[in-house]
Write a protein that holds these residues in place. Structure first.
Motif, PDB file in Angstrom:
ATOM      1  N   VAL A  92      14.521  30.191   4.213  1.00 37.08           N
ATOM      2  CA  VAL A  92      13.767  30.248   2.955  1.00 37.08           C
ATOM      3  C   VAL A  92      13.398  28.829   2.527  1.00 37.08           C
ATOM      4  CG1 VAL A  92      13.812  30.964   0.543  1.00 37.08           C
ATOM      5  CG2 VAL A  92      14.967  32.355   2.274  1.00 37.08           C
ATOM      6  N   VAL A  93      12.118  28.541   2.466  1.00 31.89           N
ATOM      7  CA  VAL A  93      11.648  27.218   2.056  1.00 31.89           C
ATOM      8  C   VAL A  93      11.799  27.085   0.544  1.00 31.89           C
ATOM      9  CG1 VAL A  93       9.680  25.647   2.005  1.00 31.89           C
ATOM     10  CG2 VAL A  93      10.013  27.177   3.966  1.00 31.89           C
ATOM     11  N   ARG A  94      12.499  26.062   0.094  1.00 27.79           N
ATOM     12  CA  ARG A  94      12.685  25.896  -1.340  1.00 27.79           C
ATOM     13  C   ARG A  94      12.439  24.458  -1.820  1.00 27.79           C
ATOM     14  NH1 ARG A  94      10.891  27.913  -3.474  1.00 27.79           N
ATOM     15  NH2 ARG A  94      11.867  27.552  -5.470  1.00 27.79           N
ATOM     16  N   CYS A  95      13.044  23.465  -1.241  1.00 27.67           N
ATOM     17  CA  CYS A  95      12.984  22.108  -1.805  1.00 27.67           C
ATOM     18  C   CYS A  95      12.384  21.104  -0.819  1.00 27.67           C
ATOM     19  CB  CYS A  95      14.371  21.643  -2.232  1.00 27.67           C
ATOM     20  SG  CYS A  95      15.208  22.722  -3.403  1.00 27.67           S
ATOM     21  N   SER A  96      11.402  21.516  -0.050  1.00 31.74           N
ATOM     22  CA  SER A  96      10.767  20.608   0.929  1.00 31.74           C
ATOM     23  C   SER A  96       9.696  19.778   0.232  1.00 31.74           C
ATOM     24  CB  SER A  96      10.150  21.422   2.071  1.00 31.74           C
ATOM     25  OG  SER A  96       9.219  22.369   1.556  1.00 31.74           O
ATOM     26  N   TRP A  97      10.087  19.043  -0.783  1.00 29.28           N
ATOM     27  CA  TRP A  97       9.138  18.386  -1.678  1.00 29.28           C
ATOM     28  C   TRP A  97       8.487  17.146  -1.084  1.00 29.28           C
ATOM     29  CZ3 TRP A  97      12.764  18.858  -6.537  1.00 29.28           C
ATOM     30  CH2 TRP A  97      12.797  20.203  -6.926  1.00 29.28           C
ATOM     31  N   ASP A  98       8.871  16.766   0.126  1.00 30.98           N
ATOM     32  CA  ASP A  98       8.260  15.603   0.768  1.00 30.98           C
ATOM     33  C   ASP A  98       7.176  15.996   1.760  1.00 30.98           C
ATOM     34  OD1 ASP A  98       9.893  16.795   2.625  1.00 30.98           O
ATOM     35  OD2 ASP A  98      10.867  14.951   3.289  1.00 30.98           O
ATOM     36  N   TYR A  99       6.798  17.275   1.805  1.00 30.42           N
ATOM     37  CA  TYR A  99       5.897  17.749   2.857  1.00 30.42           C
ATOM     38  C   TYR A  99       4.507  17.118   2.780  1.00 30.42           C
ATOM     39  CZ  TYR A  99       2.928  20.539  -0.189  1.00 30.42           C
ATOM     40  OH  TYR A  99       2.024  20.908  -1.144  1.00 30.42           O
ATOM     41  N   SER A 100       4.026  16.780   1.579  1.00 26.55           N
ATOM     42  CA  SER A 100       2.619  16.409   1.435  1.00 26.55           C
ATOM     43  C   SER A 100       2.271  15.112   2.158  1.00 26.55           C
ATOM     44  CB  SER A 100       2.245  16.299  -0.042  1.00 26.55           C
ATOM     45  OG  SER A 100       2.958  15.262  -0.685  1.00 26.55           O
TER      46      SER A 100
END
Length: 286
Positions: A52-60
């Motif tokens: 479950v993807v939740r906190c992958s906040w560096d993807y951009s």
């Protein structure tokens, strides 16, 4: 006991504080949750019963790598095709074409002649981005601010980014944005988010920018727009979705449809973490 990977980023190896509220409800439902960094080569994604993807906040800043990873992960929520579509905000054009009332948006691809408005207040940001990174709010009638807007566009274009320009919605300063959270396609709860942008771009922000959040009661008009938006998603309902709207009931507009890594604000609705745990358990049982 089934094991579920809760995907995060290296900056938050133990998850965001809000997301940790999901762990005990999952254990209570016989599910073993494990925080896992999406680009950690030591993680065996095949070993999990769901991811479950939740906190992958560096993807951009590394979207290509993120999507390549997503395509290799079995039993991924949300599914890789949705993540690919949703991580470039040009999806708003698809929704507008499907009849969804969207905040008016002008797309400024690199390599094209750019003519910015010379009046009014506008928001400029890259089509691939998260939070308030590389985003600014500009009074185009102010010579200095317009010059800074041109500088932002030039810098983003130099990096290969498409820039999106939207008129600033003044109602946000009064009523904020309303975020409608859906779990397994079903409306769960709503929050009000205060205005995030207060002026021109001032340099890189942290991984995420603190927001002013309060519980909200969704109006019938907001729920109606939320349903229209959710009905545009093909295939089975996503595990989670957040529909961000602005404006009054008489003139509601979609600001964003968040399907990748949105905050779900469990702390602002009693039982929200439990409802998310139920949705995950239902995916495991399907």
């Amino acid at each position: 006991m089934p094991t579920v990977a809760i995907v995060t980023c290296a900056e938050l190896p133990d998850l965001d504080s809000d997301e940790t509220l999901l762990l005990e409800p999952l254990r209570a439902r016989g599910v073993d949750p494990v925080a896992a960094v999406w680009n950690d080569p030591a993680v065996d994604w095949d070993s999990f019963d769901a991811t479950v993807v939740r906190c992958s906040w560096d993807y951009s800043r590394q979207r290509g790598r993120f999507l390549s990873w997503a395509r290799t992960v079995p039993r991924l929520h949300n599914r890789a095709g949705l993540l690919e579509w949703n991580t470039d905000k040009r999806y708003l054009g698809d929704l507008a074409g499907a009849g969804v009332p969207v905040v008016p948006t002008t797309w400024l691809p690199p390599g094209t002649h750019v003519e910015l408005p010379d009046a009014g207040e506008w928001v400029l940001k890259p089509s691939i981005g998260a939070g308030s990174r590389d985003a600014g709010r500009y009074l185009m009638g102010d010579v200095a601010q317009r010059e800074r807007a041109c500088e932002l566009v030039s810098r983003l274009h130099a990096g290969g980014a498409t820039v999106m320009a939207q008129p600033y919605m003044d109602d946000v300063d009064v009523n904020g944005e309303r975020a409608l959270v859906y779990l397994d396609g079903v409306f769960s709860h709503a929050v009000r988010k205060g205005a995030m942008l207060d002026g021109p771009y001032e340099g890189d922000v942290e991984l995420f920018k603190a927001e002013t959040i309060a519980p909200a009661t969704a109006t019938e008009a907001e729920l109606a727009l939320g349903k229209i938006v959710m009905d545009t998603i093909e295939g089975e309902p996503p595990l989670y979705a957040r529909v961000d709207v602005v404006g009054t009931d008489a003139n509601l507009l979609l600001l964003e449809l968040e399907l990748t890594e949105p905050s779900l604000f469990y702390t602002h609705s009693e039982g929200a973490a439990e409802r998310m745990a139920d949705a995950i358990a239902a995916k495991l049982a399907a």
